[in-house]
Write a protein that holds these residues in place. Structure first.
Motif, PDB file in Angstrom:
ATOM      1  N   LEU A 157       0.823  -1.209   0.000  1.00 57.50           N
ATOM      2  CA  LEU A 157       0.000   0.000   0.000  1.00 57.50           C
ATOM      3  C   LEU A 157       0.857   1.258   0.000  1.00 57.50           C
ATOM      4  N   ASP A 158       2.174   1.088  -0.225  1.00 52.91           N
ATOM      5  CA  ASP A 158       3.134   2.193  -0.151  1.00 52.91           C
ATOM      6  C   ASP A 158       3.128   2.821   1.238  1.00 52.91           C
ATOM      7  N   LEU A 159       3.017   2.000   2.264  1.00 56.85           N
ATOM      8  CA  LEU A 159       2.996   2.455   3.646  1.00 56.85           C
ATOM      9  C   LEU A 159       4.088   1.749   4.434  1.00 56.85           C
ATOM     10  N   GLU A 160       4.644   2.462   5.396  1.00 57.64           N
ATOM     11  CA  GLU A 160       5.592   1.863   6.333  1.00 57.64           C
ATOM     12  C   GLU A 160       4.853   1.594   7.640  1.00 57.64           C
ATOM     13  N   ILE A 161       4.844   0.346   8.074  1.00 60.70           N
ATOM     14  CA  ILE A 161       4.057  -0.089   9.218  1.00 60.70           C
ATOM     15  C   ILE A 161       4.967  -0.525  10.350  1.00 60.70           C
ATOM     16  N   THR A 162       4.653  -0.078  11.573  1.00 61.68           N
ATOM     17  CA  THR A 162       5.299  -0.582  12.781  1.00 61.68           C
ATOM     18  C   THR A 162       4.216  -1.055  13.745  1.00 61.68           C
ATOM     19  N   VAL A 163       4.425  -2.227  14.323  1.00 62.07           N
ATOM     20  CA  VAL A 163       3.455  -2.823  15.237  1.00 62.07           C
ATOM     21  C   VAL A 163       3.812  -2.464  16.676  1.00 62.07           C
ATOM     22  N   TYR A 164       2.815  -1.995  17.430  1.00 58.26           N
ATOM     23  CA  TYR A 164       2.943  -1.767  18.870  1.00 58.26           C
ATOM     24  C   TYR A 164       1.894  -2.635  19.569  1.00 58.26           C
ATOM     25  N   LEU A 165       2.316  -3.407  20.563  1.00 54.04           N
ATOM     26  CA  LEU A 165       1.381  -4.187  21.363  1.00 54.04           C
ATOM     27  C   LEU A 165       1.318  -3.639  22.776  1.00 54.04           C
ATOM     28  N   VAL A 166       0.147  -3.766  23.405  1.00 49.26           N
ATOM     29  CA  VAL A 166      -0.029  -3.246  24.758  1.00 49.26           C
ATOM     30  C   VAL A 166       0.646  -4.180  25.754  1.00 49.26           C
ATOM     31  N   ASP A 167       1.294  -3.613  26.761  1.00 51.62           N
ATOM     32  CA  ASP A 167       1.935  -4.446  27.779  1.00 51.62           C
ATOM     33  C   ASP A 167       0.883  -5.015  28.725  1.00 51.62           C
ATOM     34  N   HIS A 168       1.298  -5.953  29.561  1.00 51.19           N
ATOM     35  CA  HIS A 168       0.342  -6.637  30.431  1.00 51.19           C
ATOM     36  C   HIS A 168      -0.301  -5.681  31.438  1.00 51.19           C
ATOM     37  N   ASP A 169       0.379  -4.604  31.785  1.00 50.87           N
ATOM     38  CA  ASP A 169      -0.172  -3.633  32.725  1.00 50.87           C
ATOM     39  C   ASP A 169      -1.147  -2.667  32.065  1.00 50.87           C
ATOM     40  N   ILE A 205       4.161  -1.161  23.339  1.00 54.98           N
ATOM     41  CA  ILE A 205       5.541  -1.599  23.143  1.00 54.98           C
ATOM     42  C   ILE A 205       5.792  -1.842  21.660  1.00 54.98           C
ATOM     43  N   PRO A 206       6.801  -1.164  21.051  1.00 54.47           N
ATOM     44  CA  PRO A 206       7.098  -1.389  19.630  1.00 54.47           C
ATOM     45  C   PRO A 206       7.765  -2.744  19.430  1.00 54.47           C
ATOM     46  N   LEU A 207       7.386  -3.432  18.370  1.00 56.51           N
ATOM     47  CA  LEU A 207       7.975  -4.728  18.065  1.00 56.51           C
ATOM     48  C   LEU A 207       8.960  -4.583  16.912  1.00 56.51           C
ATOM     49  N   PRO A 208      10.111  -5.213  17.007  1.00 57.48           N
ATOM     50  CA  PRO A 208      11.105  -5.090  15.925  1.00 57.48           C
ATOM     51  C   PRO A 208      10.592  -5.715  14.646  1.00 57.48           C
ATOM     52  N   CYS A 209      10.776  -5.002  13.532  1.00 54.00           N
ATOM     53  CA  CYS A 209      10.335  -5.532  12.236  1.00 54.00           C
ATOM     54  C   CYS A 209      11.398  -5.309  11.170  1.00 54.00           C
ATOM     55  N   GLY A 210      12.666  -5.403  11.574  1.00 50.59           N
ATOM     56  CA  GLY A 210      13.759  -5.238  10.637  1.00 50.59           C
ATOM     57  C   GLY A 210      14.671  -4.104  11.046  1.00 50.59           C
ATOM     58  N   PRO A 211      15.803  -3.932  10.343  1.00 51.36           N
ATOM     59  CA  PRO A 211      16.754  -2.874  10.682  1.00 51.36           C
ATOM     60  C   PRO A 211      16.162  -1.485  10.484  1.00 51.36           C
ATOM     61  N   PRO A 232       8.809   2.753  23.757  1.00 51.75           N
ATOM     62  CA  PRO A 232       7.436   2.541  24.232  1.00 51.75           C
ATOM     63  C   PRO A 232       6.695   3.870  24.368  1.00 51.75           C
ATOM     64  N   LEU A 233       5.390   3.830  24.163  1.00 48.57           N
ATOM     65  CA  LEU A 233       4.545   5.022  24.231  1.00 48.57           C
ATOM     66  C   LEU A 233       3.514   4.851  25.336  1.00 48.57           C
ATOM     67  N   ARG A 258       6.398  -8.243  28.745  1.00 48.22           N
ATOM     68  CA  ARG A 258       6.564  -8.337  30.195  1.00 48.22           C
ATOM     69  C   ARG A 258       7.481  -7.218  30.659  1.00 48.22           C
ATOM     70  N   ARG A 259       6.916  -6.244  31.310  1.00 49.38           N
ATOM     71  CA  ARG A 259       7.737  -5.141  31.815  1.00 49.38           C
ATOM     72  C   ARG A 259       8.340  -5.480  33.167  1.00 49.38           C
ATOM     73  N   ARG A 260       7.845  -6.545  33.798  1.00 48.77           N
ATOM     74  CA  ARG A 260       8.410  -7.053  35.056  1.00 48.77           C
ATOM     75  C   ARG A 260       8.044  -8.521  35.173  1.00 48.77           C
ATOM     76  N   PRO A 261       8.702  -9.254  36.077  1.00 50.74           N
ATOM     77  CA  PRO A 261       8.431 -10.692  36.182  1.00 50.74           C
ATOM     78  C   PRO A 261       6.994 -10.978  36.590  1.00 50.74           C
ATOM     79  N   SER A 262       6.480 -12.088  36.097  1.00 53.51           N
ATOM     80  CA  SER A 262       5.133 -12.535  36.420  1.00 53.51           C
ATOM     81  C   SER A 262       5.233 -13.859  37.163  1.00 53.51           C
ATOM     82  N   SER A 263       4.437 -14.028  38.201  1.00 53.82           N
ATOM     83  CA  SER A 263       4.505 -15.253  39.000  1.00 53.82           C
ATOM     84  C   SER A 263       3.926 -16.424  38.205  1.00 53.82           C
TER      85      SER A 263
END
Length: 475
Positions: free
Chosen positions: A123-135, A140-146, A152-153, A239-244
């Motif tokens: 689509l002639d677009l540059e896409i970056t994926v951000y997923l919500v953290d557990h909190d 959180i941005p996910l790596p999609c290449g160099p 994080p936002l 995971r921004r911190r350990p989970s039990s």
């Protein structure tokens, strides 16, 4: 990569079309099959120089013309908007979606962000994926290449967060240039957002572009949600911190955080998300009925997670066999007695909402009374009578009431309504629900749980569980 001026490209494409021997209708059908989305009338006006088309649409017209020229002469002559050499791969919405499906087949979860980015380039677009953290505090941005490093936002303080909060598409003028932020959904569950960057000549307010971005985000959301059940590559990044281990066990047993049909929308959540020990919720939606349940085995025993998981599984099993509230209650009590010798206690509430008319039937077993918040902000506790926990006494009383269109039903645990500040003040659950009830249910749940966490400075003495449902009558 040099660009061809739009009018020059149109002129040459129109001249090439005249040599194809195709009728306008035949050209439009070929163009439409490539993913084109303008009408035959608009295509004719473009070829005559009366209206412009976006670059993606111009290139699809050129590709349709070139396919025909190859058939009749073996030579492609219609130019694309960029010098592409031998790269004549179809572009546009259909190419993007097909490319995404093909690329995701058998791909490990951590490769999906790069696959989504590749689909965006159709689509002639540059896409970056951000997923919500557990909190549910950061995206959180996910790596999609160099060259795709991002930070994080904050959900509460960014345009990306606003798109997430409102489950919408938002434009933004940012230091790196204009872009769109569009929410990533798996059904009604929010997973994060897509950052969409385009060339300077792209109109980010174009309704067609926004529709294409929503299609891409919707399919990406489904693929990401499915991939997260098959591997840990994405979950580890969130995971921004350990989970039990207990929290991980309970989280795996929960349904998606949100779901909806045309008649009802539901959403749920638990806190502290990294250390929840004995609280779970569940729901099931059908054409006619919404079943809701919440369970609380406390935080003070080492086996609380196992106990509440057994209660959840027993209730689900009975419900899936078509058994009603009374039989579900019996199944939970029998499971606790069989597996734990009668020494395990679980408090909770079971509810059944008839979607045709809003009839609500519920059964309490030591749980907190359900709350109903009307569209007029009138709050009611639908039953205040305390009953024994599951399996610890006589059967609970089944009560019936009628919801009104737009009413918000809330099932919750004592750990939420009883959360206390340092000075002993209890969390005002009813007031907080009222303040945030105007949002979609997933956002209402997020805001209420964040408010409770702030109220007690994350010092929950009991697990905080919340499950809400908003019913709307059919027209």
């Amino acid at each position: 990569m040099a660009s061809l001026q739009a009018e020059e490209q149109r002129r040459i494409v129109a001249a090439c079309f005249a040599r194809t021997g195709l009728t306008l209708e035949q050209l439009w059908l070929r163009y439409f099959a490539l993913g084109g989305d303008v009408s035959e009338l608009e295509l004719e006006a473009f070829l005559q120089g009366l209206v412009p088309l976006p670059r993606i649409q111009r290139d699809m017209v050129a590709h349709a013309v070139n396919e025909r020229l190859e058939e009749v002469s073996g030579v492609r002559q219609a130019p694309y908007s960029r010098e592409t050499g031998e790269n004549t791969r179809p572009r546009g919405p259909l190419a993007a979606l097909v490319g995404l499906l093909d690329g995701a087949h058998r791909a490990p979860p951590e490769r999906l962000p790069e696959i989504i980015a590749t689909a965006g380039r159709a689509l002639d677009l540059e896409i970056t994926v951000y997923l919500v953290d557990h909190d549910q505090r950061q995206l959180i941005p996910l790596p999609c290449g160099p060259g795709t490093d991002r930070v994080p936002l904050a959900i509460e303080a960014s345009t990306a967060g606003r798109a997430y909060r409102h489950a919408d598409t938002m434009p933004a003028e940012e230091p790196g240039g204009p872009r769109l932020w569009t929410v990533l959904l798996d059904g009604d569950e929010r997973l994060g957002v897509l950052e969409v960057e385009a060339d300077a000549d792209t109109d980010l307010h174009d309704p067609a572009l926004r529709t294409q971005c929503r299609w891409l985000a919707s399919l990406s959301g489904h693929l990401l949600a499915g991939a997260r059940t098959r591997g840990d590559g994405l979950d580890t990044l969130l995971r921004r911190r350990p989970s039990s281990p207990t929290a991980d066990l309970l989280r795996q047993n929960l349904p998606p955080a949100a779901a909806a049909t045309r008649d009802v929308a539901v959403a749920g959540g638990v806190e502290p998300v990294h250390d929840v020990r004995g609280t779970a919720f569940d729901y099931a939606l059908s054409e006619t009925t919404a079943w809701l349940s919440i369970f609380d085995a406390g935080r003070d025993t080492t086996r609380a997670a196992l106990v509440v998981s057994a209660a959840l599984a027993a209730c689900r099993s009975a419900r899936r066999e078509g058994r009603g509230l009374r039989d579900q209650e019996t199944a939970v009590g029998e499971a606790l007695s069989t597996q734990f010798g009668g020494g395990a206690l679980v408090r909770g509430t079971l509810a059944e909402l008839t979607l045709a008319d809003g009839t609500l039937r519920w059964l309490q077993a030591g749980g907190e009374p359900p709350l109903v918040l009307g569209a007029d902000h009138e709050l009611a506790t639908v039953d205040s009578a305390r009953c024994p926990p599951f399996g610890a006494g006589p059967p609970g009383r089944i009560t019936t009431t009628r919801l009104r269109p737009g009413d918000l039903l809330a099932l919750h645990t004592e750990g939420l309504s009883g959360a206390r500040a340092a000075d002993g003040a209890r969390f005002a659950l009813a007031g907080c629900l009222d303040a945030h009830a105007g949002h979609a249910p997933p956002e209402t749940v997020r805001r209420v749980l964040q408010a409770a966490k702030h109220h007690c400075h994350s010092g929950f003495t009991g697990d905080a569980g919340l499950l809400i449902a908003r019913w709307s009558s059919r027209p």
